[in-house]
Design a protein around this motif. Sequence first.
Motif, mmCIF file in Angstrom:
data_model
loop_
_atom_site.group_PDB
_atom_site.id
_atom_site.type_symbol
_atom_site.label_atom_id
_atom_site.label_comp_id
_atom_site.label_asym_id
_atom_site.label_seq_id
_atom_site.Cartn_x
_atom_site.Cartn_y
_atom_site.Cartn_z
ATOM 1 N N SER A 52 0.823 -1.207 0.000
ATOM 2 C CA SER A 52 0.000 0.000 0.000
ATOM 3 C C SER A 52 0.858 1.258 0.000
ATOM 4 O O SER A 52 1.960 1.274 0.535
ATOM 5 N N PHE A 53 0.325 2.287 -0.628
ATOM 6 C CA PHE A 53 0.965 3.595 -0.699
ATOM 7 C C PHE A 53 -0.101 4.620 -0.333
ATOM 8 O O PHE A 53 -1.196 4.595 -0.880
ATOM 9 N N VAL A 54 0.230 5.533 0.601
ATOM 10 C CA VAL A 54 -0.774 6.434 1.163
ATOM 11 C C VAL A 54 -0.393 7.891 0.915
ATOM 12 O O VAL A 54 0.768 8.268 1.054
ATOM 13 N N SER A 55 -1.384 8.690 0.543
ATOM 14 C CA SER A 55 -1.239 10.144 0.479
ATOM 15 C C SER A 55 -2.532 10.739 1.044
ATOM 16 O O SER A 55 -3.495 9.998 1.267
ATOM 17 N N ASP A 92 -2.638 -5.891 -10.236
ATOM 18 C CA ASP A 92 -3.941 -5.457 -9.735
ATOM 19 C C ASP A 92 -3.707 -4.140 -9.019
ATOM 20 O O ASP A 92 -2.826 -4.049 -8.160
ATOM 21 N N LEU A 93 -4.475 -3.122 -9.353
ATOM 22 C CA LEU A 93 -4.363 -1.813 -8.723
ATOM 23 C C LEU A 93 -5.698 -1.472 -8.078
ATOM 24 O O LEU A 93 -6.723 -1.466 -8.749
ATOM 25 N N HIS A 144 2.835 7.044 -6.432
ATOM 26 C CA HIS A 144 2.591 5.719 -5.854
ATOM 27 C C HIS A 144 3.026 4.608 -6.807
ATOM 28 O O HIS A 144 3.687 3.647 -6.396
ATOM 29 N N LEU A 145 2.639 4.723 -8.072
ATOM 30 C CA LEU A 145 2.944 3.668 -9.038
ATOM 31 C C LEU A 145 4.437 3.604 -9.374
ATOM 32 O O LEU A 145 4.960 2.537 -9.668
ATOM 33 N N THR A 146 5.122 4.748 -9.295
ATOM 34 C CA THR A 146 6.577 4.741 -9.494
ATOM 35 C C THR A 146 7.265 4.035 -8.341
ATOM 36 O O THR A 146 8.174 3.214 -8.544
ATOM 37 N N GLY A 182 6.961 0.409 -8.696
ATOM 38 C CA GLY A 182 7.665 -0.180 -9.829
ATOM 39 C C GLY A 182 6.740 -0.603 -10.959
ATOM 40 O O GLY A 182 7.131 -1.372 -11.828
ATOM 41 N N VAL A 183 5.526 -0.096 -10.963
ATOM 42 C CA VAL A 183 4.550 -0.452 -12.001
ATOM 43 C C VAL A 183 4.681 0.485 -13.199
ATOM 44 O O VAL A 183 4.443 0.081 -14.331
ATOM 45 N N LEU A 184 5.081 1.728 -12.952
ATOM 46 C CA LEU A 184 5.229 2.715 -14.021
ATOM 47 C C LEU A 184 6.527 2.462 -14.764
ATOM 48 O O LEU A 184 7.576 2.285 -14.144
ATOM 49 N N LYS A 185 6.471 2.440 -16.096
ATOM 50 C CA LYS A 185 7.678 2.168 -16.906
ATOM 51 C C LYS A 185 8.640 3.342 -16.841
ATOM 52 O O LYS A 185 8.261 4.466 -16.760
#
Length: 111
Positions: free
Chosen positions: A22-25, A79-80, A103-105, A108-111
Amino acid sequence: MSQIVPICENSSFRRAYARGKSFVSPVLVTYVMKNRTRRIRVGITTSKKTGNAVKRNRSRRIIREAARQLVPQLSGGYDLIFVARAKTPYVKSTDIVRDMKKHLTEAGVLK
């Protein structure tokens, strides 16, 4: 480009909450978990803490639009789950995109 598939079943949401990272903002919580397909599966959750139906629907709309903008940059097989928070209906979609990209960076999901 990967194909996006909506997550609809409760078991997939629960699995992501239990096993995903999880990533929180302040405006968005993101759960990321690898899946066995090459597709990107996306689920969006808004609770009643977010506000009335109008605010919940606005939250879902701006989260869906932010995810749509980032699709070409995503690598498949994840899965997001995006969870709206109380501040989500009051911010601009650009703020959501910024937090989602961060969050996605980190995941490691973002290229």
